[in-house]
Design a protein around this motif. Structure first.
Motif, PDB file in Angstrom:
ATOM      1  N   SER A  27       7.039   1.385   6.347  1.00 54.63           N
ATOM      2  CA  SER A  27       6.657   1.390   4.925  1.00 54.63           C
ATOM      3  C   SER A  27       7.510   2.406   4.171  1.00 54.63           C
ATOM      4  O   SER A  27       7.923   3.435   4.714  1.00 54.63           O
ATOM      5  N   GLY A  28       7.798   2.075   2.882  1.00 54.15           N
ATOM      6  CA  GLY A  28       8.591   3.001   2.077  1.00 54.15           C
ATOM      7  C   GLY A  28       9.185   2.302   0.877  1.00 54.15           C
ATOM      8  O   GLY A  28       8.826   1.160   0.549  1.00 54.15           O
ATOM      9  N   PRO A  29      10.100   2.986   0.169  1.00 54.80           N
ATOM     10  CA  PRO A  29      10.717   2.414  -1.035  1.00 54.80           C
ATOM     11  C   PRO A  29      11.408   1.097  -0.721  1.00 54.80           C
ATOM     12  O   PRO A  29      12.107   0.965   0.287  1.00 54.80           O
ATOM     13  N   ALA A  30      11.223   0.130  -1.605  1.00 54.73           N
ATOM     14  CA  ALA A  30      11.781  -1.202  -1.349  1.00 54.73           C
ATOM     15  C   ALA A  30      12.037  -1.923  -2.658  1.00 54.73           C
ATOM     16  O   ALA A  30      11.565  -1.511  -3.737  1.00 54.73           O
ATOM     17  N   LEU A  31      12.815  -3.008  -2.551  1.00 49.23           N
ATOM     18  CA  LEU A  31      13.056  -3.903  -3.675  1.00 49.23           C
ATOM     19  C   LEU A  31      12.526  -5.280  -3.311  1.00 49.23           C
ATOM     20  O   LEU A  31      12.803  -5.803  -2.212  1.00 49.23           O
TER      21      LEU A  31
END
Length: 230
Positions: free
Chosen positions: A137-141
């Motif tokens: 999980s984490g920053p994503a587009l």
């Protein structure tokens, strides 16, 4: 008669008979002949034993001579044929990636050249939720792609591939198995459009340049979109 006789007034001594020495000589010669005959007989017997077929000498000769064998060759029934190495398998042919169409801005449509067109409907920054092994999980587009079938035939969407790179070095982004993703599937009738949603892990500080590549089937050129998602 006495050993000494008087003959004419002279005493004469009686000498032994010469026959005695001759008898002894003949006896010795006879014994020597018997011994010689015996030696000859023994020699003949010993030689006969050595030359007898199948005897120890013949067996020793046969056992000391190794048998010469010819190994059969591979793939041949002829005992004397030369061994032939198996043919080498040809090197596998590596499939080359299909060419890509010239890149267009993120907000512009692109054509594959066979009647299929695509566009990037949206690019959203989210906090992705990884599901399953290997997903973090984490920053994503989150990228939504729209495909339109401009052909006269039904288009199969099961082979659609969507990739994303980011940064000036075009670093490949890892797909994230986020719950909001909805990849293309099924088929698309002529004149219809469909959308697919894909999520990629992308750092927040490396979104000035992102490139989205869309391939609608194997062997078809990729439709490429590039721009800023910061």
């Amino acid at each position: 008669m006495s050993d000494i006789e008087e003959r004419g007034g002279t005493a004469v001594e009686e000498r032994p008979s010469p026959a005695a020495p001759s008898s002894r000589r003949r006896l010795l010669l006879a014994l020597a002949a018997v011994v010689l005959v015996a030696l000859v007989a023994v020699s003949v017997l010993v030689r006969g034993d050595d030359e007898e077929p199948g005897g120890s000498a013949a067996a020793a000769t046969q056992s000391s001579t190794p048998a010469t064998e010819t190994e059969p060759s591979l793939g041949s029934t002829d005992p004397g044929a030369q061994a032939t190495p198996p043919a080498e398998d040809p090197q596998p042919v590596v499939d080359e990636l299909p060419p890509s169409q010239p890149a267009v801005p993120l907000d512009q449509p692109a054509a594959a050249g066979d009647g299929i067109t695509a566009s990037v409907a949206s690019v959203e920054a989210i906090d992705g939720t990884g599901q399953g092994r290997g997903n973090v999980s984490g920053p994503a587009l989150r990228v939504t792609v729209r495909i339109t079938n401009g052909t006269d035939d039904t288009a199969d969407l099961g082979g659609v591939a969507v990739d994303l790179t980011h940064g000036s070095d075009a670093v490949p982004a890892s797909p994230l198995d986020d719950p909001s993703q909805a990849p293309f599937s099924g088929s698309l009738e002529p004149g219809d459009s469909a959308e697919g949603v894909y999520v990629f892990s992308v750092p927040r500080d490396d979104r000035d340049t992102v490139t989205v590549s869309v391939g609608h089937r194997a062997g078809a050129p990729f439709m490429v979109f590039t721009g800023s998602a910061g």
